[in-house]
Structure formats: C-alpha cells, structure tokens
Design an enzyme around this catalytic site. Structure first.
Site, short mmCIF file in Angstrom:
data_model
loop_
_atom_site.label_atom_id
_atom_site.label_comp_id
_atom_site.label_asym_id
_atom_site.label_seq_id
_atom_site.Cartn_x
_atom_site.Cartn_y
_atom_site.Cartn_z
N HIS A 98 0.85 -1.20 0.00
CA HIS A 98 0.00 0.00 0.00
C HIS A 98 0.88 1.25 0.00
CE1 HIS A 98 -2.91 3.03 1.31
NE2 HIS A 98 -3.83 2.21 0.88
N GLU A 104 -4.48 1.89 -7.16
CA GLU A 104 -4.83 3.04 -6.31
C GLU A 104 -3.89 4.20 -6.63
OE1 GLU A 104 -6.54 1.27 -2.22
OE2 GLU A 104 -4.38 1.04 -2.40
#
Length: 256
Positions: A105, A179
C-alpha cells in the site's frame, strides 16, 4: 429453437480494509455487521473480503466462519519465522484463516520505506503459504493532460507489477489493487476514463499468466464508482466509505 442462455459473467471482487481507524469493540461490531452481507454478495456473484487489524483476526475468523466472506490481513513479513520482533508471520496468518494479504500500500511505501523488492518478497511468502497476495499499485505523478496522465500511470505501475510477480509461480492467483496515490483520501475517485485506460493497459501486461489476475480500483471508491469503471476493473477495494455498512450494501447492489 430457444435462444442459448448468456454465459455467466466472471465473478466480481469487492473488499474493504479498516486500516487503523477502529478500536477493538468497533471492529468486532463491524465484522458482525458485515457477515450477513455474505448472502447478498453470493446472489450478486461477488467474491467479498474484509481486512480488519491483526488483533481482531481470530475473532473475525469466527464471525465469518459460516459465510463465504474471505478474511484478509493488512500486511505480513517475508519470512515464515525468526527473530523479527513486532512482525507477523505469513504461516500464522494462514493458520488463522486468512485468505488474502494486502501488501505494498502507498502508506507502507511512504511511511515505512517499503520498496518493490520488499513487496516481491512478501508476495512470495504469501503464495508459498497458500494465500493470495493483494498487491497495491499506483502512480504518484499526475498530469492534467489525459494522455500524459495515463502514460505516467502505466510507466510507474509496470515495474511494481513486474517486481511483485517475479518471485511467484506463474500459476499463482494475484489481485492487483490500482490506487493512484494522488486519489487516496481525496473527495472523489480518479476519473473513470483514466482508470479504465490504465487498467486495460495493465491487464495486457499480465495477459497469458496461468494464474488468475483480478484488478480492483481503490482510492476514494464508494457507491456510484463501479459502473463507470467496469470495462477496466473486476471490482473495488474500499477504504473509509465502507465503514458505513449501508455504503457496502449499495456497492454490492451496483455490482450485480
């Protein structure tokens, strides 16, 4: 002669991560509220997962045991065991009932210095322990010129994907969560045209792998996001908008 029925579409994929937003009682309550959504997800032909914090993995596994919802973890170490104080073993995660593990992430990369090499080692550990890596990818750069923005995104995401796939068997299933870093925490998701163009290009990169590769969109995703993106993605990876169970219900309905 009656017309042949349409072929069933591929299963879509929907998941939510709680990050570190909720305390212990709130997380337990949340997972208890999510469990009944399993039936709606099944009826909509959706694979559904939830990723709580590490402390609540075992009680969450119990709450989800009678459902089809996958349990996920927010990270893991690249080694199975050893002198790694404070880390979490992928062996233990698998034993706890975890099915997918989120790695790479943007927050992990920015705050904890994780690199593509780190992510690749974790992906290998996840796969060898029978779980599926959920690899977060995304570009930091952004341009107001659409064609340049897509090119920047692909050029930054491509090495992230190649690294993550480098140490795992070609037969292993992988989930890619696209993302854009600049869209995380924003009031609106990235533009649909941008997301579809980028994810379609990235899908060409993994074309031909024997293992299944599904691509999700994350980054301020919520109700109303999927319909415009479905030509490029297989589902959504939700953050804060999924903390409201009603939003989850809406998204499941929109992904039928």
């Amino acid at each position: 002669m009656p017309p042949l029925p349409d072929a069933p579409r591929e299963k879509r994929l929907l998941g939510a991560s709680l990050k570190m937003y909720l305390d212990l009682p709130s997380t337990n309550s949340y997972v208890s509220s999510v469990a009944p959504l399993s039936s709606a997800a099944d009826a909509a032909n959706i694979d559904f997962f939830v990723i709580p914090d590490f402390v609540t993995l075992l009680p969450s596994a119990e709450k989800l045991a009678s459902t089809s919802i996958w349990l996920g973890a927010q990270d893991c170490h690249s080694e199975d065991k050893g002198a790694f104080t404070g880390e979490v073993s992928p062996v233990v995660l698998a034993q706890a009932g975890v099915k997918i593990v989120e790695i790479g992430h943007a927050e992990r990369r920015a705050l904890f210095g994780e690199t593509d090499k780190t992510v690749a080692a974790k992906a290998a550990a996840i796969v060898r322990n029978g779980m599926t890596p959920l690899v977060c990818i995304g570009e930091k750069s952004h341009s107001s010129i659409a064609s340049q923005a897509v090119g920047l995104a692909v050029s930054e995401c491509k090495p992230q994907i190649i690294a993550a796939l480098s140490g795992i068997p070609d037969t292993a299933d992988v989930i890619l969560a696209y993302e854009p870093v600049w869209a995380i925490g924003a009031s609106e998701p990235a533009g649909a045209d941008h997301v579809v163009a980028v994810t379609q290009s990235l899908r060409e990169l993994v074309k031909g792998r024997q293992g299944r590769v599904r691509i999700l969109y994350g980054g301020s995703a919520g109700p109303g996001t999927f319909e415009a993106l479905k030509e490029g993605v297989d589902g959504l990876f939700l953050g804060r908008f999924a903390h409201d169970i009603k939003n989850l219900e809406k998204v499941i309905g929109e992904m039928k």
